[in-house]
Design a protein around this motif. Sequence first.
Motif, PDB file in Angstrom:
ATOM      1  N   GLU A   1      60.556  99.047  81.272  1.00  0.00           N
ATOM      2  CA  GLU A   1      61.367  97.966  81.824  1.00  0.00           C
ATOM      3  C   GLU A   1      61.828  96.984  80.763  1.00  0.00           C
ATOM      4  O   GLU A   1      62.946  96.478  80.808  1.00  0.00           O
ATOM      5  CB  GLU A   1      60.556  97.200  82.885  1.00  0.00           C
ATOM      6  N   GLU A   2      60.939  96.690  79.800  1.00  0.00           N
ATOM      7  CA  GLU A   2      61.237  95.674  78.806  1.00  0.00           C
ATOM      8  C   GLU A   2      60.855  96.165  77.419  1.00  0.00           C
ATOM      9  O   GLU A   2      60.146  97.160  77.264  1.00  0.00           O
ATOM     10  CB  GLU A   2      60.454  94.385  79.114  1.00  0.00           C
ATOM     11  N   ASP A   3      61.301  95.390  76.441  1.00  0.00           N
ATOM     12  CA  ASP A   3      60.921  95.638  75.055  1.00  0.00           C
ATOM     13  C   ASP A   3      59.646  94.840  74.795  1.00  0.00           C
ATOM     14  O   ASP A   3      59.659  93.749  74.252  1.00  0.00           O
ATOM     15  CB  ASP A   3      62.046  95.188  74.120  1.00  0.00           C
ATOM     16  N   TRP A   4      58.470  95.429  75.196  1.00  0.00           N
ATOM     17  CA  TRP A   4      57.208  94.693  75.178  1.00  0.00           C
ATOM     18  C   TRP A   4      56.772  94.374  73.745  1.00  0.00           C
ATOM     19  O   TRP A   4      56.897  95.199  72.844  1.00  0.00           O
ATOM     20  CB  TRP A   4      56.103  95.505  75.862  1.00  0.00           C
ATOM     21  N   ASP A   5      56.219  93.161  73.574  1.00  0.00           N
ATOM     22  CA  ASP A   5      55.645  92.803  72.271  1.00  0.00           C
ATOM     23  C   ASP A   5      54.328  93.519  72.037  1.00  0.00           C
ATOM     24  O   ASP A   5      53.957  93.821  70.900  1.00  0.00           O
ATOM     25  CB  ASP A   5      55.408  91.293  72.183  1.00  0.00           C
ATOM     26  N   ALA A   6      53.570  93.780  73.122  1.00  0.00           N
ATOM     27  CA  ALA A   6      52.278  94.464  72.978  1.00  0.00           C
ATOM     28  C   ALA A   6      51.808  94.951  74.341  1.00  0.00           C
ATOM     29  O   ALA A   6      52.254  94.472  75.387  1.00  0.00           O
ATOM     30  CB  ALA A   6      51.232  93.532  72.363  1.00  0.00           C
TER      31      ALA A   6
ATOM     32  N   ARG B   1      44.194  83.813  80.177  1.00  0.00           N
ATOM     33  CA  ARG B   1      43.684  82.480  79.855  1.00  0.00           C
ATOM     34  C   ARG B   1      43.322  82.366  78.380  1.00  0.00           C
ATOM     35  O   ARG B   1      43.605  81.357  77.727  1.00  0.00           O
ATOM     36  CB  ARG B   1      42.452  82.189  80.726  1.00  0.00           C
ATOM     37  N   GLU B   2      42.701  83.400  77.842  1.00  0.00           N
ATOM     38  CA  GLU B   2      42.328  83.393  76.421  1.00  0.00           C
ATOM     39  C   GLU B   2      43.568  83.313  75.540  1.00  0.00           C
ATOM     40  O   GLU B   2      43.596  82.608  74.536  1.00  0.00           O
ATOM     41  CB  GLU B   2      41.515  84.658  76.097  1.00  0.00           C
ATOM     42  N   ILE B   3      44.616  84.031  75.932  1.00  0.00           N
ATOM     43  CA  ILE B   3      45.863  84.029  75.145  1.00  0.00           C
ATOM     44  C   ILE B   3      46.537  82.668  75.210  1.00  0.00           C
ATOM     45  O   ILE B   3      47.001  82.135  74.198  1.00  0.00           O
ATOM     46  CB  ILE B   3      46.804  85.135  75.664  1.00  0.00           C
ATOM     47  N   LYS B   4      46.559  82.067  76.390  1.00  0.00           N
ATOM     48  CA  LYS B   4      47.227  80.771  76.543  1.00  0.00           C
ATOM     49  C   LYS B   4      46.523  79.675  75.760  1.00  0.00           C
ATOM     50  O   LYS B   4      47.169  78.755  75.257  1.00  0.00           O
ATOM     51  CB  LYS B   4      47.281  80.390  78.021  1.00  0.00           C
ATOM     52  N   THR B   5      45.188  79.760  75.664  1.00  0.00           N
ATOM     53  CA  THR B   5      44.443  78.713  74.958  1.00  0.00           C
ATOM     54  C   THR B   5      44.748  78.693  73.477  1.00  0.00           C
ATOM     55  O   THR B   5      44.398  77.741  72.780  1.00  0.00           O
ATOM     56  CB  THR B   5      42.926  78.901  75.152  1.00  0.00           C
ATOM     57  N   HIS B   6      45.393  79.747  72.976  1.00  0.00           N
ATOM     58  CA  HIS B   6      45.720  79.814  71.553  1.00  0.00           C
ATOM     59  C   HIS B   6      47.218  79.592  71.308  1.00  0.00           C
ATOM     60  O   HIS B   6      47.779  80.068  70.315  1.00  0.00           O
ATOM     61  CB  HIS B   6      45.271  81.147  70.964  1.00  0.00           C
ATOM     62  N   GLY B   7      47.887  78.921  72.234  1.00  0.00           N
ATOM     63  CA  GLY B   7      49.252  78.485  71.971  1.00  0.00           C
ATOM     64  C   GLY B   7      50.332  79.455  72.372  1.00  0.00           C
ATOM     65  O   GLY B   7      51.508  79.233  72.069  1.00  0.00           O
ATOM     66  N   PHE B   8      50.022  80.565  73.058  1.00  0.00           N
ATOM     67  CA  PHE B   8      51.039  81.492  73.508  1.00  0.00           C
ATOM     68  C   PHE B   8      51.478  81.138  74.926  1.00  0.00           C
ATOM     69  O   PHE B   8      50.713  80.555  75.709  1.00  0.00           O
ATOM     70  CB  PHE B   8      50.507  82.928  73.492  1.00  0.00           C
ATOM     71  N   SER B   9      52.697  81.524  75.238  1.00  0.00           N
ATOM     72  CA  SER B   9      53.208  81.390  76.601  1.00  0.00           C
ATOM     73  C   SER B   9      53.581  82.783  77.080  1.00  0.00           C
ATOM     74  O   SER B   9      54.745  83.194  77.028  1.00  0.00           O
ATOM     75  CB  SER B   9      54.427  80.455  76.616  1.00  0.00           C
ATOM     76  N   PRO B  10      52.581  83.566  77.531  1.00  0.00           N
ATOM     77  CA  PRO B  10      52.824  84.982  77.824  1.00  0.00           C
ATOM     78  C   PRO B  10      53.615  85.215  79.110  1.00  0.00           C
ATOM     79  O   PRO B  10      53.362  84.602  80.135  1.00  0.00           O
ATOM     80  CB  PRO B  10      51.409  85.557  77.953  1.00  0.00           C
ATOM     81  N   LEU B  11      54.598  86.111  78.999  1.00  0.00           N
ATOM     82  CA  LEU B  11      55.291  86.637  80.172  1.00  0.00           C
ATOM     83  C   LEU B  11      54.758  88.046  80.346  1.00  0.00           C
ATOM     84  O   LEU B  11      54.971  88.907  79.509  1.00  0.00           O
ATOM     85  CB  LEU B  11      56.803  86.644  79.940  1.00  0.00           C
ATOM     86  N   TYR B  12      54.034  88.271  81.420  1.00  0.00           N
ATOM     87  CA  TYR B  12      53.312  89.530  81.494  1.00  0.00           C
ATOM     88  C   TYR B  12      53.499  90.230  82.844  1.00  0.00           C
ATOM     89  O   TYR B  12      53.807  89.616  83.847  1.00  0.00           O
ATOM     90  CB  TYR B  12      51.818  89.298  81.247  1.00  0.00           C
ATOM     91  N   GLN B  13      53.303  91.537  82.768  1.00  0.00           N
ATOM     92  CA  GLN B  13      53.259  92.381  83.963  1.00  0.00           C
ATOM     93  C   GLN B  13      51.931  93.128  83.947  1.00  0.00           C
ATOM     94  O   GLN B  13      51.420  93.474  82.880  1.00  0.00           O
ATOM     95  CB  GLN B  13      54.420  93.393  83.965  1.00  0.00           C
ATOM     96  N   VAL B  14      51.372  93.398  85.140  1.00  0.00           N
ATOM     97  CA  VAL B  14      50.086  94.073  85.237  1.00  0.00           C
ATOM     98  C   VAL B  14      50.282  95.504  85.734  1.00  0.00           C
ATOM     99  O   VAL B  14      50.981  95.736  86.719  1.00  0.00           O
ATOM    100  CB  VAL B  14      49.123  93.326  86.179  1.00  0.00           C
TER     101      VAL B  14
ATOM    102  N   SER C   1      54.323  79.661  72.118  1.00  0.00           N
ATOM    103  CA  SER C   1      55.159  80.741  71.614  1.00  0.00           C
ATOM    104  C   SER C   1      55.295  81.835  72.664  1.00  0.00           C
ATOM    105  O   SER C   1      54.299  82.311  73.206  1.00  0.00           O
ATOM    106  CB  SER C   1      54.529  81.315  70.341  1.00  0.00           C
ATOM    107  N   PRO C   2      56.528  82.266  73.009  1.00  0.00           N
ATOM    108  CA  PRO C   2      56.704  83.284  74.062  1.00  0.00           C
ATOM    109  C   PRO C   2      56.163  84.636  73.612  1.00  0.00           C
ATOM    110  O   PRO C   2      56.209  84.984  72.445  1.00  0.00           O
ATOM    111  CB  PRO C   2      58.217  83.312  74.271  1.00  0.00           C
ATOM    112  N   LEU C   3      55.646  85.377  74.595  1.00  0.00           N
ATOM    113  CA  LEU C   3      55.063  86.673  74.297  1.00  0.00           C
ATOM    114  C   LEU C   3      55.262  87.583  75.495  1.00  0.00           C
ATOM    115  O   LEU C   3      54.864  87.261  76.616  1.00  0.00           O
ATOM    116  CB  LEU C   3      53.563  86.517  74.000  1.00  0.00           C
ATOM    117  N   SER C   4      55.926  88.712  75.273  1.00  0.00           N
ATOM    118  CA  SER C   4      56.159  89.685  76.342  1.00  0.00           C
ATOM    119  C   SER C   4      55.030  90.697  76.332  1.00  0.00           C
ATOM    120  O   SER C   4      54.862  91.439  75.370  1.00  0.00           O
ATOM    121  CB  SER C   4      57.508  90.385  76.121  1.00  0.00           C
ATOM    122  N   LEU C   5      54.227  90.747  77.417  1.00  0.00           N
ATOM    123  CA  LEU C   5      52.961  91.473  77.402  1.00  0.00           C
ATOM    124  C   LEU C   5      52.819  92.373  78.630  1.00  0.00           C
ATOM    125  O   LEU C   5      53.110  91.963  79.749  1.00  0.00           O
ATOM    126  CB  LEU C   5      51.807  90.454  77.373  1.00  0.00           C
TER     127      LEU C   5
END
Length: 699
Positions: free
Chosen positions: A48-53, A22-35, A3-7
């Motif tokens: 920049e984006e409409d972040w999910d969290a 890694r913890e997020i990916k192991t639970h079925g998410f496909s995170p698109l993230y910026q640090v 499931s996509p996730l903007s983070l």
Amino acid sequence: MGSPLSLLVVESDTQEVFRLIREIKTHGFSPLYQVVSSWKDWEERVVEEDWDAIVCSMDWQDGKTPQDLLSDLREKKLDIPFIVVAKEAVLGNALQVMRAGAADIIEYSSLFRLPLVLERERRELVYRREKEITTNYLGDSLREIQFQKFALDQATIVSITDASGIITYVNEKFSIVSGYRKEELVGHSHRILKSDEKTLEEWKEMWEVIQKGRVWRGEIKNTKKDGTFYWVDTTIVPFSAQDGSIFQYIAIHHDITDRKLAEDQLTHDAFYDSLTGLPNRALFLVRIEQKISEYNLSSKGFPIVVSVNIDNFKRINNSLGNGSGDDILRIYAKRIESVSGSNATVTRLGADTFAVLVVDFLSLNEANDFANKLLDYLKEIIPYNGYEIYLTASSGIAAFGMAGKEAEDILKNAEIAMFHSKESKIGTVSIFSQTMQEKIHYQLEIQNDLKKAIERNEFVVYYQPIYDLKEKEIGHWEALVRWKHPKKGLVPPVDFIPMAEDSGLIVPLTKYVLDDSCLFVNEVSFVTDKVSVAINLSAEVFQHQNIFHWIVDVHNKTGIPFSSLQVEITESLAMKNMNETIPILSNLRDLGVKIALDDFGTGFSSLSYLEKLPLSIVKMDKSFLNNVVPGSKEALLLISIIHMAHDLGLKVIAEGVEDKTQFDLLADYKCDMIQGYLIAKPMALQEAKEFMQNFKPIS
């Protein structure tokens, strides 16, 4: 594909970022993230984006705190779930972030919760945005659209009441969450949900707002049909007729139970001990302050604090394991509560220390009786997994007024009194006095000066001679360190040795004694060629495991024979870790260094480990000389110990010999050597040389 996730991840440590993703990916998410690693990054990327969290580490530092980031989100009017990850040590600080608006706090050891919280917050974000749209739409269209259309929004909990507050409509989600069927709700007021956490005054204020045609927003705690509760974030929109009178209300509710439970848990963790469930130190101090205030107002409920510490509790953890130790602490907590009564407050201050706040006693004598009764109960055998656990406890008492008028002072002084009990006689009760406070101040001054003393060479080594009864000569000496304090004069070893051991300074101090003892051997060897010096080893020095290398190095530097050195260990040190103790002592013995067991008879005194240890000498504690007369039980015990040591091939030194009668008895009982004031007090190097030159055998 997950499931996509903007983070947006706020974290300075790249490794921690990878760990979170890694913890997020192991639970079925496909995170698109910026640090975000700096404030500048934050300013650029948060919009920049409409972040999910947003996931923010409490350790992130760039001159800004997580509270600053939350404030910035509010200023920018950005509704983004803000989740904090924190180490256990800073959870108390994280609570402030929660109060500042964070959606949740996750401890690093519980990162498995992060994907669940992200899913929950994304869902709630959708709900909030839909709710905001719905609420705004309702406000704009109050007179234009029929209210029934707005109640069909299944993303929120909706109820409609008439002007008097009687429910006329609920949507299906309302029924699902509350557990009531629609027929059970319609025709009743919201009192059916037993929202008892608000006061009558608060309900009155809410009604005043909505009856004036204004929208009310707030949080309400409701009770489900099954008796459990849930929290809702509620918006109540009043509908008015053309004449301005209110004829009905639409209430839009959003379930926030998960967030409220997280807040409650965080609050509980901040003020309660996780092991026993008792109030912790912070809450205990608050309770003391409350009782002080009540007493100052009414002169009733005199506050007294009783501190309780379990004696030698480490042996439970060492022998049975930490898990068993935790079980015993829980049993202790229940026992203390059962004796203390309902009017008392019991706390676990930490580790194996508890405290009780009592207000039912009129005098310190009553409090003393209570503390003794408590200690007697705590001494009772604890059956545990086939074992019978016997533990004692020591206690200290401090009362309001005599031991201070602030909570911190009273609690601190109760602990001072408790430590006084442990030093004097474990398993007893002490009432705080000013003398104890002065002693603590003295000890603190000694502790602060100790490190400087080593740097300034304020220590001097004294030597006490040991008389050989068979050879009738002085061949052995014991090195005893003394501290010549520039202001306090000669500080007794009992005042600084324990502190040196606790602080680790005993290691360089022992090295200093070893070096000085080698100089002593060289100096005295000009008077006699039969000389050896005994050096006391503490557990800290022994565990350091450098004593072997020290002795080899000093031998190489000074040329003194290994046989001129003797190390003395205590029974407790010998028993602490036999697997490590025996090899080190064996290596020293192989070099020719003598090994002595000091203060024999004051510890476990087990024949089995006497046989295992590579000993040369046993030193009998001076307590064995008390009441010794020929034919007495004490004399028979003394003879037995000497014979036992001889049978094991060990020599015996009797300590604390002070008169000729003791000397003669020990000679008759075939003791090998004696040490004590009858021979000489400890003396400095020059005095020792003169003593040797003038010494005459004792007849």
